[in-house]
Design an enzyme around this catalytic site. Structure first.
Site, PDB file in Angstrom:
ATOM      1  CE  LYS A 107      -4.070  -2.095   0.250  1.00 16.25           C
ATOM      2  NZ  LYS A 107      -5.098  -1.986  -0.788  1.00 16.25           N
ATOM      3  CD  GLU A 129     -10.106   3.693   0.672  1.00 12.18           C
ATOM      4  OE1 GLU A 129      -9.981   4.939   0.623  1.00 12.18           O
ATOM      5  OE2 GLU A 129      -9.403   2.908  -0.004  1.00 12.18           O
ATOM      6  CB  SER A 396       0.078  -8.046  -1.224  1.00 17.98           C
ATOM      7  OG  SER A 396      -0.794  -8.844  -0.448  1.00 17.98           O
TER       8      SER A 396
END
Ligand SMILES: Cc1ncc(COP(=O)(O)O)c(C=O)c1O
Lengths: 452, 263
Positions: A107, A129, A396
């Site tokens: 991210k 969010e 990830s």
């Protein structure tokens, strides 16, 4: 004396040729676009224009590359996992280690880009969010780094599932607002963030966490995340002298998947496989597999596959993984699916948790439960493709945030002994029943030579 | 093309006043009561009823409307109920216009929606998350069925977007009076008036109605001073949430109807 301005590396991800899609108004074939109130169009146009200018600005490219290298720790390494691969039908498995990034997931790649963009358009406040909390943590981190005010919306249900990340965001100086409307998960957090944005658009930028939402988010977030695949492709060519046979990634909104897929899209022989959260099983209706189990419609500003009922109401998704627990998916995935360039498969909670445990035991790597879905996909695909197949899996994120959920699932902690009546284990396991403990005879793949 | 909304708002204008447009969602607290409330709004003086289609993700609405709509969504309220409400409002003598986020219409089928809405006596639809840029199918279907279509403009709309949006509207244009979501506020704001002025410069013949924030007769009078119609939503819904029922809705309509005549 001559001073030369720093020159961005010629192979910078953002300078590479982009796919032909989306078109100028953000359409990936029939998907994408902008389904938002007119009140947001000016802000989206501002973002689009500022982003297009920024992505070719050498000063930005230098700064972005510097942050990747010095702050995030890029390039992330490739790790071969042979003991894990013994369970994958003889295929070789290589992991792209986004879990080693600062803040613990992919991210951060996107957030650093959008935070720099926020500064460029002169806004002082960001909102975001978050589902699993990883995007919220990444946004709070970038906001702290760049001196921006930060508010994160998170479904109340997720603030409980991911309490550690709530604390991390608050430590980083962000305000975390638990969302109590609707299903109290990621989709409702997105609704609240859009409401905040419509109201405060003059001062606030919305740092969107995945490749969904209205144009330009799907294309912009893809561009910021494509560094994963650009690096991995070069790393594989350097160490193996060849491309992988398949690239696997979990798909929530789809950013880590698009991030690793994009570089390989032109390589027609490389299979691109997205693993969706199958929850209790797509056939049970309790899942988050938007492409496998949904159909096209409009949600959160774009047309794409989504889980909906006969009236067009969004159906609540279910997954043990908060980061995949979303009833929609980015429009580019819908497009790649329809054109047959990528395939999407569901992975159930128990398959994901089995793969989670397996990676822990065989390789000493605790993955995020999201990423464990991609690992489970490798177990199945490896068996299908047979020996010699070379699989590249996007790891990830790391699993620190998931330790509590995993302890409950496997009944590991003293206070969550896996007895039938254990309420806590049942609640955290989310499937209604906690999974069997590690070492349960049903889990032979975990046990093979890896006794507790 | 003959527009029900244009005709009705024009008639109000001929009386020297603004039109009163009441929003209520179908299905709160249940379908029959919500329809009774709409009829009560008409009896109290509403010229037009915006019939809300319940939607699970009403990104443009504030907590008041969302609370009511959540109940209707959970009860499985759908387009068939909406069409019954349309017929009831038409029978009560007001102009029914559907207010819907785009996905419920797309799911129902755009052409089917247009055909069924026209057959039920509906004037057309307001689509808060559909911009004309994405509205190809709806422009065609509403033309074919002879329906009005209301898009939104905002204070941040550029001149070019304003012109494009107004050209796509039929019936009226919805001016979002403050930047933000629906919900009652204590003042409506000057931005609304400036926006109305801008739309009139571009499209002098198109009625412009102002929404988002009006809660009582005094505010209605203020907005009626510069707009062709006053849109009230959250304040009506609040009547139902607070348990005042259709009688409370009728009383609010009377107050607002007096307001739009006061100017
Ligand atoms: C580690 C990790 N992987 C994957 C995801 C899913 O998001 P996306 O599909 O956008 O990669 C998340 C979301 O929170 C995450 O934290």
């Amino acid at each position: 004396m001559t001073t030369t301005a720093p020159v961005p590396p010629s192979d910078a991800s953002l300078s590479r040729p982009r796919p032909e899609w989306p078109d100028a108004t953000g359409h990936f074939g029939p998907y994408g676009g902008r389904f938002v109130p007119e009140a947001l169009i000016a802000a989206l146009d501002e973002l689009s224009e500022a982003y297009e200018a920024m992505r070719v600005d050498p000063a930005f490219l230098v700064e972005f590359e510097r942050l990747h290298r010095d702050y995030t720790g890029r390039p992330s390494p490739i790790t071969e996992v042979p003991r894990f691969a013994e369970h994958c039908g003889g295929a070789r498995v290589l992991l792209k280690r986004e879990d080693l990034n600062h803040t613990g997931s992919h991210k951060i790649n996107n957030v650093l880009g959008q935070a720099l963009l926020t500064k460029r358009i002169g806004k002082k406040r960001v909102i975001a969010e978050t589902g699993a909390g990883q995007h919220g943590v990444a946004t709070a981190t970038a906001a702290a780094l760049m001196g921006l005010e930060c508010t994160v919306y998170m479904g109340e249900e997720d603030t409980r599932r991911q309490a550690l990340n709530v604390a991390r965001m608050r430590l980083l100086g962000a305000e975390v607002i638990p969302v109590t409307t609707g299903s109290r998960t990621l989709k409702d957090a997105i609704n609240e963030a859009f409401r905040d944005w419509v109201t405060n658009v003059e001062t606030t930028n919305y740092v969107f966490g995945t490749v969904a939402g209205p144009h330009p988010f799907p294309a912009m977030v893809r561009d910021f995340q494509r560094v994963i695949g650009d690096e991995a492709r070069a790393q594989l060519l350097a160490r193996e002298g060849r491309l992988p046979d398949a690239v696997l990634a979990c798909v929530g909104g789809g950013s880590n998947a698009i991030g690793i897929f994009t570089a390989f899209v032109p390589d027609a022989d490389v299979r691109l496989v997205g693993l969706e959260a199958g929850g209790d099983g797509v056939e049970t209706g309790r899942h988050a597999s938007s492409i496998t189990g949904g159909d096209p419609g409009v949600l959160h500003g774009a047309r794409s596959y989504l889980l909906q009922d006969a009236h067009g109401q969004t159906v609540e998704s279910h997954s043990i993984s908060a980061g995949l627990d979303y009833p929609g998916v980015g429009p580019e995935h819908s497009y790649l699916h329809d054109m047959g360039r990528a395939e999407y498969r569901p992975v159930t909670d128990s398959q994901a948790m089995e793969a989670f445990a397996l990676l822990c035991r065989t390789e000493g790597i605790i993955p995020a439960i999201e990423s464990a879905h991609a690992l489970a996909g490798a177990i199945t695909l490896g068996k299908e493709m047979g020996p010699d197949a070379l699989l590249l899996v996007n790891l990830s994120g790391r699993g620190d945030k998931d330790v509590e959920t995993a302890s409950a699932w496997f009944g590991l902690a003293e206070h969550t002994a896996p007895t039938d009546g254990d309420e806590r284990a049942v609640e955290e396991g989310r499937g209604g029943e906690p999974g069997p403990p590690l070492g349960d005879a049903d889990h032979t793949t975990v046990q093979d030579g890896d006794a507790l | 093309m003959n527009s029900q909304l244009d005709t009705r708002i024009g008639a109000a204008k001929a009386e020297g006043r603004a039109a009163l447009i009441a929003y209520l969602p179908v299905g709160y607290p249940d379908v029959p009561t919500s329809i009774e409330a709409m009829v009560a709004a008409v009896e109290g003086g509403a010229d037009v009823v915006e019939i809300g289609v319940p939607y699970s993700d009403p990104g443009m609405d504030g907590p008041t409307i969302q609370e009511a709509v959540d109940v209707a969504v959970r009860a499985g309220v759908g387009m068939a109920d909406v069409l019954s409400a349309v017929s009831a409002v038409a029978a009560a003598g007001a102009v029914p216009v559907v207010m819907s986020y785009w996905n419920p219409i797309e799911r129902y089928g755009v052409e089917r929606f247009a055909t069924d809405l026209a057959a039920a006596g509906g004037a057309g639809a307001i689509t808060p998350d559909l911009i004309p840029d994405e509205a190809g199918a709806w422009l065609a279907a509403s033309d074919a069925a002879g329906l009005d279509r209301v898009f939104l403009v905002a204070p941040s709309s550029t001149d070019a977007r304003l012109a494009m949006t107004l050209a796509a509207c039929r019936g009226f244009v919805y001016a979002a009076s403050t930047m933000g979501v629906t919900g009652t506020r204590s003042t409506v704001g000057d931005t609304a008036q400036a926006l109305v002025t801008r739309t009139r410069e571009v499209a002098p013949d198109l009625a412009v109605c102002v929404g988002l924030g009006v809660s009582d007769g005094d505010q209605a009078a203020e907005v009626a001073g510069f707009a062709d119609g006053v849109i009230v939503g959250s304040a009506y819904v609040r009547q139902l949430l607070d348990g005042h029922g259709p009688a409370g809705v009728r009383a609010l309509s009377e107050d607002l109807a007096a307001g739009v005549r006061r100017r």
